[in-house]
Write an enzyme that holds these catalytic residues in place. Structure first.
Site, mmCIF file in Angstrom:
data_model
loop_
_atom_site.group_PDB
_atom_site.id
_atom_site.type_symbol
_atom_site.label_atom_id
_atom_site.label_comp_id
_atom_site.label_asym_id
_atom_site.label_seq_id
_atom_site.Cartn_x
_atom_site.Cartn_y
_atom_site.Cartn_z
ATOM 1 N N ASP A 1 0.839 -1.080 0.054
ATOM 2 C CA ASP A 1 -0.093 -0.142 -0.037
ATOM 3 C C ASP A 1 0.794 1.287 -0.003
ATOM 4 O OD1 ASP A 1 -1.977 1.897 0.426
ATOM 5 O OD2 ASP A 1 -3.071 0.962 1.991
ATOM 6 N N ASP A 2 0.758 1.940 -1.026
ATOM 7 C CA ASP A 2 1.587 3.092 -1.199
ATOM 8 C C ASP A 2 2.990 3.121 -1.432
ATOM 9 O OD1 ASP A 2 -0.824 4.382 -0.857
ATOM 10 O OD2 ASP A 2 -0.397 5.487 0.849
ATOM 11 N N CYS B 1 -6.178 4.092 -3.489
ATOM 12 C CA CYS B 1 -6.317 2.646 -2.966
ATOM 13 C C CYS B 1 -7.486 2.022 -3.510
ATOM 14 C CB CYS B 1 -6.700 2.869 -1.413
ATOM 15 S SG CYS B 1 -4.980 3.843 -0.608
ATOM 16 N N ARG C 1 -7.689 -1.138 -6.405
ATOM 17 C CA ARG C 1 -7.960 -2.669 -5.906
ATOM 18 C C ARG C 1 -9.180 -3.239 -6.500
ATOM 19 N NH1 ARG C 1 -5.065 -3.064 -0.764
ATOM 20 N NH2 ARG C 1 -4.173 -1.119 -0.756
ATOM 21 N N LYS D 1 -5.375 -5.563 3.925
ATOM 22 C CA LYS D 1 -6.251 -4.554 3.544
ATOM 23 C C LYS D 1 -7.389 -4.791 2.344
ATOM 24 C CE LYS D 1 -6.174 0.258 1.915
ATOM 25 N NZ LYS D 1 -5.340 1.616 1.871
ATOM 26 N N HIS E 1 -10.791 -2.507 1.565
ATOM 27 C CA HIS E 1 -10.969 -1.200 1.073
ATOM 28 C C HIS E 1 -11.605 -1.301 -0.075
ATOM 29 C CE1 HIS E 1 -9.196 2.972 1.420
ATOM 30 N NE2 HIS E 1 -10.506 2.989 1.617
ATOM 31 N N SER F 1 -8.346 1.538 4.834
ATOM 32 C CA SER F 1 -6.999 2.193 5.389
ATOM 33 C C SER F 1 -6.648 2.333 6.644
ATOM 34 C CB SER F 1 -6.834 3.439 4.773
ATOM 35 O OG SER F 1 -7.022 3.515 3.242
ATOM 36 N N HIS G 1 1.316 2.618 3.655
ATOM 37 C CA HIS G 1 0.452 3.539 3.945
ATOM 38 C C HIS G 1 0.748 4.023 5.323
ATOM 39 C CE1 HIS G 1 -3.239 5.710 4.533
ATOM 40 N NE2 HIS G 1 -3.759 5.460 3.134
ATOM 41 N N ASP H 1 -0.241 -0.950 -4.968
ATOM 42 C CA ASP H 1 -1.400 -0.396 -5.351
ATOM 43 C C ASP H 1 -1.601 0.951 -6.229
ATOM 44 O OD1 ASP H 1 -0.968 1.280 -3.036
ATOM 45 O OD2 ASP H 1 -3.105 1.134 -2.393
ATOM 46 N N ASN H 2 -0.154 1.771 -5.837
ATOM 47 C CA ASN H 2 -0.071 3.093 -6.348
ATOM 48 C C ASN H 2 1.133 3.691 -5.945
ATOM 49 O OD1 ASN H 2 -2.579 3.860 -4.144
ATOM 50 N ND2 ASN H 2 -0.746 4.731 -3.832
ATOM 51 N N LYS I 1 1.566 9.487 -5.295
ATOM 52 C CA LYS I 1 0.223 9.029 -5.097
ATOM 53 C C LYS I 1 -0.789 10.147 -5.382
ATOM 54 C CE LYS I 1 -2.760 7.644 -1.402
ATOM 55 N NZ LYS I 1 -2.944 7.040 0.002
#
Length: 466
Positions: free
Chosen positions: A38-39, A78, A82, A135, A137, A160, A235, A287-288, A308
């Site tokens: 994540d991130d 996010c 996903r 996660k 989300h 998150s 994240h 994810d990004n 992001k």
């Protein structure tokens, strides 16, 4: 009688072989593991250029498998990212991208619609056991949880890790270089549809996600399985176990990444112990891009521009590794790929047909993984919410709208003359080449218009809140 006994013995002798053949046929379907961070920025692995974060296990995967250098997430934040990965469709098609609010929140009413087909639902039809750990989300209400989208089991935080913040939580800048109490974020840890811990102890969450993953693998190693491990970190807020505190040369952020890498190593070790590594495809990606506003807690996009929330390369180009010993041809792949392509690739590998009642935006990457052909993807669309901001065809990327995020970079500009960059020579998107290549800009415009012709308006799943 002698003939009867001879035939009976022969049949009995064939029985174990027949059973073994059936089991062998079943196991010819590969196990699938997707590890999704994540991130995490493009430049946050040592194999992708980090000068001070050590990721030996992921680096070894990249050497033994394929390292993709032009791989894109489905979105720069996010929730839509996903949705895109799990369905193989641009999130605007499912209503999981919004111009009203960018992601789902604890007071959101919507989630991934049940009409959408996920990777988990695809592989279930092929006889797989499925688990989602980490996660989610994509909707925290029961009807949207993983157990209603093809997953047999779920263990994780439903959104998150910075949500459900308490009123007495200090601002980020007051604890930027320190560990913080888990009570500042009252996020729930769930098993299936029940909350089992609140607030979740995020200091141990990475380790527990890994332990849960290993347990699932041990319990299902004698049958095909699909594991989606989506880490809640890096994240912000950052949390790390005591064992990995001060482990890196890159501060708390580096500690978090190195603990994730250690967990990846533990999973690979377990696959080898069970002697199923050659039957297992492991995919690692993010994810990004990195959340740059949080300075040293936000990671790095390397030489890519921005991060992001934005449709510059740093927001959506992510590290990607495919590992499958004995099957994948080891190499560095510079062709274009996307998390959108994971759905059709896995569908092909498990022998499943793609749904014929909807548009699938992903491509089957199996020929590339096997070293048989180039990537079938030569284009990528870059959405911010439900609005298309940029598009890439071959090596050229056009920006029609540019906008910063989280108080960084430029104000929103709808460009009368789009910006055009040659990403083969300029991945940092510094030098506009519109004047030199007007024909490419026209080709990209035509590609975008063709895409828009196939869009159908659907309900915005992110907008409605309590």
């Amino acid at each position: 009688m002698k003939i009867f006994i001879t035939v009976l013995i022969a049949l009995l002798g064939l029985y174990p072989f027949s059973t073994s053949l059936a089991q062998s046929t079943e196991k010819s379907k590969p196990n699938i593991i997707i590890i999704f961070t994540d991130d995490q920025g493009y430049g946050d692995l040592s194999s992708f250029g980090s000068p001070n974060i050590r990721t030996p296990h992921l680096d070894k995967m990249a050497t033994e498998g394929q390292k993709w250098t032009n791989f894109y997430s489905a979105a720069s934040v996010c929730t839509p990212s996903r949705a895109g990965l799990l369905t193989g469709r641009y999130p605007v098609r499912s209503g999981m991208a919004s111009d009203v609010t960018r992601v789902l929140f604890p007071d959101s009413k919507g989630g991934l619609p049940d009409r959408e087909i996920t990777i988990a639902e695809q592989v279930k039809k092929a006889g797989y056991q499925t688990a989602m750990i980490g996660k989610w989300h994509l909707g925290h209400r029961e009807q949207y949880l993983p157990t209603n989208h093809g997953f047999d089991t779920y263990y994780g935080i439903p959104y998150s890790n910075d949500m459900d913040a308490t009123a007495d939580k200090p601002s980020y800048w007051e604890y930027a270089d320190e560990h913080i109490p888990i009570e500042y974020y009252n996020v729930p840890l769930m098993r299936n549809i029940e909350i089992i811990e609140r607030p979740a102890d995020q200091n141990t969450i990475t380790r527990r996600y890994t332990q849960e993953s290993i347990s699932f693998i041990e319990e299902n190693h004698d049958q095909p399985f699909f594991l989606f491990l989506a880490h809640s970190l890096p994240h912000i807020p950052l949390f790390v176990s005591e064992e990995f505190t001060g482990h890196s040369d890159a501060g708390l952020y580096g500690d978090v990444i190195e603990e994730i890498d250690h967990g990846v190593g533990q999973i690979i070790k377990k696959l080898k112990e069970l002697e199923i590594e050659e039957q297992t495809l492991v995919i690692f990606t993010s994810d990004n891009g990195p959340w740059l506003v949080f300075r040293t807690h936000g990671g790095s996009a390397g030489q890519l521009r921005a991060g992001k929330g934005m449709t510059w390369e740093g927001g959506m180009r992510v590290p990607a590794i495919f590992w499958w010993p004995g099957t994948i041809k080891p190499e560095i792949v510079t062709d274009i790929g996307s998390s959108l392509d994971i759905f059709p690739t896995i569908s092909h590998l498990v022998g499943g047909d793609l749904p014929d009642d909807r548009i699938i935006d992903g491509f089957n990457l199996t020929p590339v993984l096997m070293g048989e052909d180039d990537s079938p993807r030569n284009e990528m669309l870059f959405y911010r919410g439900a609005t298309l901001y940029a598009a890439r065809k071959d090596n050229f990327k056009a920006h029609f709208i540019i906008e910063g995020a989280y108080g960084q970079f430029e104000e929103k500009q709808v460009l009368e003359t789009p910006l055009l960059f040659d990403l083969s020579e300029d991945p940092g998107e510094k030098y506009d080449v519109t004047d030199q290549h007007p024909e490419m800009l026209e080709e990209i415009r035509e590609m975008v218009e063709k895409h828009k012709e196939n869009l159908v308006e659907v309900k915005d799943q992110l907008a409605e809140r309590e």
